[in-house]
Design an enzyme around this catalytic site. Structure first.
Site, PDB file in Angstrom:
ATOM      1  N   LYS A  69      35.229  -0.765  81.713  1.00  0.00           N
ATOM      2  CA  LYS A  69      34.875   0.294  80.757  1.00  0.00           C
ATOM      3  C   LYS A  69      36.041   1.250  80.452  1.00  0.00           C
ATOM      4  CE  LYS A  69      29.913   0.578  81.778  1.00  0.00           C
ATOM      5  NZ  LYS A  69      28.806   1.493  82.071  1.00  0.00           N
ATOM      6  N   ASP A 105      25.768   5.186  77.210  1.00  0.00           N
ATOM      7  CA  ASP A 105      25.104   5.492  78.486  1.00  0.00           C
ATOM      8  C   ASP A 105      24.438   6.880  78.473  1.00  0.00           C
ATOM      9  OD1 ASP A 105      25.504   3.127  79.859  1.00  0.00           O
ATOM     10  OD2 ASP A 105      27.448   3.740  80.672  1.00  0.00           O
TER      11      ASP A 105
HETATM   12  P1  NAP Z   1      31.076   4.624  90.960  1.00  0.00           P
HETATM   13  O1  NAP Z   1      31.968   5.068  89.872  1.00  0.00           O
HETATM   14  O2  NAP Z   1      31.549   3.595  91.937  1.00  0.00           O
HETATM   15  O3  NAP Z   1      30.603   5.943  91.783  1.00  0.00           O
HETATM   16  C1  NAP Z   1      29.826   5.794  92.952  1.00  0.00           C
HETATM   17  C2  NAP Z   1      29.344   7.171  93.410  1.00  0.00           C
HETATM   18  O4  NAP Z   1      28.492   6.963  94.559  1.00  0.00           O
HETATM   19  C3  NAP Z   1      30.458   8.122  93.843  1.00  0.00           C
HETATM   20  O5  NAP Z   1      30.084   9.435  93.562  1.00  0.00           O
HETATM   21  C4  NAP Z   1      30.490   7.880  95.369  1.00  0.00           C
HETATM   22  O6  NAP Z   1      31.005   8.989  96.090  1.00  0.00           O
HETATM   23  C5  NAP Z   1      29.021   7.723  95.655  1.00  0.00           C
HETATM   24  N1  NAP Z   1      28.800   7.000  96.919  1.00  0.00           N
HETATM   25  C6  NAP Z   1      28.973   5.671  97.143  1.00  0.00           C
HETATM   26  N2  NAP Z   1      28.689   5.387  98.439  1.00  0.00           N
HETATM   27  C7  NAP Z   1      28.339   6.566  99.029  1.00  0.00           C
HETATM   28  C8  NAP Z   1      27.945   6.933 100.350  1.00  0.00           C
HETATM   29  N3  NAP Z   1      27.840   6.021 101.322  1.00  0.00           N
HETATM   30  N4  NAP Z   1      27.646   8.239 100.605  1.00  0.00           N
HETATM   31  C9  NAP Z   1      27.732   9.176  99.625  1.00  0.00           C
HETATM   32  N5  NAP Z   1      28.116   8.884  98.352  1.00  0.00           N
HETATM   33  C10 NAP Z   1      28.418   7.600  98.062  1.00  0.00           C
HETATM   34  O7  NAP Z   1      29.709   4.023  90.376  1.00  0.00           O
HETATM   35  P2  NAP Z   1      29.010   4.399  88.967  1.00  0.00           P
HETATM   36  O8  NAP Z   1      29.511   3.493  87.914  1.00  0.00           O
HETATM   37  O9  NAP Z   1      29.105   5.865  88.777  1.00  0.00           O
HETATM   38  O10 NAP Z   1      27.493   3.959  89.250  1.00  0.00           O
HETATM   39  C11 NAP Z   1      26.684   4.661  90.170  1.00  0.00           C
HETATM   40  C12 NAP Z   1      25.286   4.071  90.205  1.00  0.00           C
HETATM   41  O11 NAP Z   1      24.647   4.217  88.949  1.00  0.00           O
HETATM   42  C13 NAP Z   1      25.283   2.563  90.515  1.00  0.00           C
HETATM   43  O12 NAP Z   1      24.255   2.311  91.438  1.00  0.00           O
HETATM   44  C14 NAP Z   1      24.981   1.923  89.186  1.00  0.00           C
HETATM   45  O13 NAP Z   1      24.286   0.697  89.328  1.00  0.00           O
HETATM   46  C15 NAP Z   1      24.077   2.977  88.544  1.00  0.00           C
HETATM   47  N6  NAP Z   1      24.110   2.925  87.061  1.00  0.00           N
HETATM   48  C16 NAP Z   1      22.934   2.721  86.406  1.00  0.00           C
HETATM   49  C17 NAP Z   1      22.930   2.690  85.030  1.00  0.00           C
HETATM   50  C18 NAP Z   1      21.633   2.461  84.297  1.00  0.00           C
HETATM   51  O14 NAP Z   1      21.676   2.051  83.126  1.00  0.00           O
HETATM   52  N7  NAP Z   1      20.498   2.711  84.904  1.00  0.00           N
HETATM   53  C19 NAP Z   1      24.121   2.877  84.299  1.00  0.00           C
HETATM   54  C20 NAP Z   1      25.307   3.109  85.000  1.00  0.00           C
HETATM   55  C21 NAP Z   1      25.288   3.117  86.394  1.00  0.00           C
HETATM   56  P3  NAP Z   1      32.587   9.117  96.394  1.00  0.00           P
HETATM   57  O15 NAP Z   1      33.188   9.687  95.133  1.00  0.00           O
HETATM   58  O16 NAP Z   1      32.647  10.043  97.552  1.00  0.00           O
HETATM   59  O17 NAP Z   1      33.090   7.721  96.699  1.00  0.00           O
END
Ligand code: NAP
Length: 281
Positions: A69, A105
């Protein structure tokens, strides 16, 4: 003469997990449109060549997912306002013969809440867990809806600070252990971390002090009811799962490529849920 068939794609790496083909093929069938939508695995070192060859390959556009992205944002010279604000592109189409990148999004996030928790945006204050790519779309959506107090809590607080710097005074950054206190006077609580997803840990937030009229939403949709949503529901709070965001973010791309604004129906939701149940039991 009949119009030629139109072809669209979703690119990612890997791409096998994507449910976008199921969504778009459901709509292609429903609206009896002569078109295709396919998932294409594009390795990072092939991305630039793939984007440059889209037109020659016969595509009218497509979706972009992890990990491309941000890279596609840099590859496309014409972007819509949401893509510009969020710094990522998830939808591509041609306009006046030029490739254009957008981000749907934020629209999907807000449309899902409009659908399932009308009035969710009245309080204008939110607590958001996470500071990754999805969080940027959430913040953009909240700002558009007039939220002026968006509290971002993240394990790595420096990433939350980056978002506060990027999005301005409405956004503040906080450490994880401040969440309980910060949750007591907000109208909306959002999980945009990957915690709560099948195979990941649980988001162990204390919502005992949350307002009785607060709405709690999770971006995760596998499981549909995350532990966070379950706890919120048992406390009597309104909850919204993340599946609707996935469905609603798909609609603008479909409209661009195939010329019909599709409806996010209960039948579509059931269709995707059946696939999730097949995959995860
Ligand atoms: P990302 O960029 O990898 O960010 C992940 C986030 O989760 C970061 O804030 C990370 O914190 C936190 N995290 C991961 N493991 C953790 C842990 N063990 N303890 C505390 N915090 C933790 O991922 P993203 O693209 O933002 O996506 C996040 C979620 O949203 C995913 O599950 C994805 O499937 C979902 N999503 C859904 C949609 C939808 O259409 N429904 C769309 C987009 C995304 P740190 O910064 O500290 O690493």
């Amino acid at each position: 003469m009949a119009e030629p068939a139109r072809h669209a794609f979703v690119i990612g790496f890997p791409i096998t997990h994507s449910r976008s083909p199921l969504i778009h093929r459901f709509w292609l069938d429903q609206y009896r449109i002569d078109g295709t939508y396919e998932a294409v695995a594009v390795a990072p070192d092939r991305l630039t060549a793939f984007i440059a060859s889209m037109h020659d390959r016969g595509y009218v556009g497509g979706n972009v997912t992890i990990p491309h992205k941000e890279a596609v944002h840099a590859l496309v010279s014409r972007r819509d306002e949401a893509a510009e604000e969020i710094g990522a592109v998830n939808t591509l189409w041609f306009e006046d013969c030029a490739l254009r990148g957008g981000n749907t999004d934020a629209l999907g996030f807000a449309a899902n809440l409009d659908d399932r928790a009308p009035g969710w945006d009245e309080a204008r204050t939110a607590l958001v867990f996470g500071a990754g790519g999805a969080c940027r779309a959430v913040i953009h959506a909240l700002k558009i809806r007039g939220f002026n107090d968006i509290r971002v809590v993240n394990r790595t607080v420096a990433r939350a600070r980056e978002l506060a710097d990027r999005f301005g005074a409405a956004v503040s950054a906080h450490p994880w252990d401040a969440a309980g206190e910060l949750s007591t006077d907000v109208g909306l609580i959002v999980n945009s971390t990957s915690l709560g997803m099948v195979g990941h840990g649980d988001l162990d937030a204390d919502l005992s002090g949350a307002r009785a009229d607060a709405v709690v939403t999770d971006l995760i949709y596998v499981p549909l009811e995350t532990p966070l949503l379950r706890r919120a529901r048992l406390r009597g709070l309104r909850t919204v799962d993340g599946l609707g965001m996935l469905l609603h973010q798909a609609a603008p791309g479909f409209a661009q490529w195939f010329g019909v604004r599709p409806v996010v129906s209960e039948a579509l939701r059931r269709h995707i849920l059946a696939d999730i149940e097949r995959a995860h039991g």
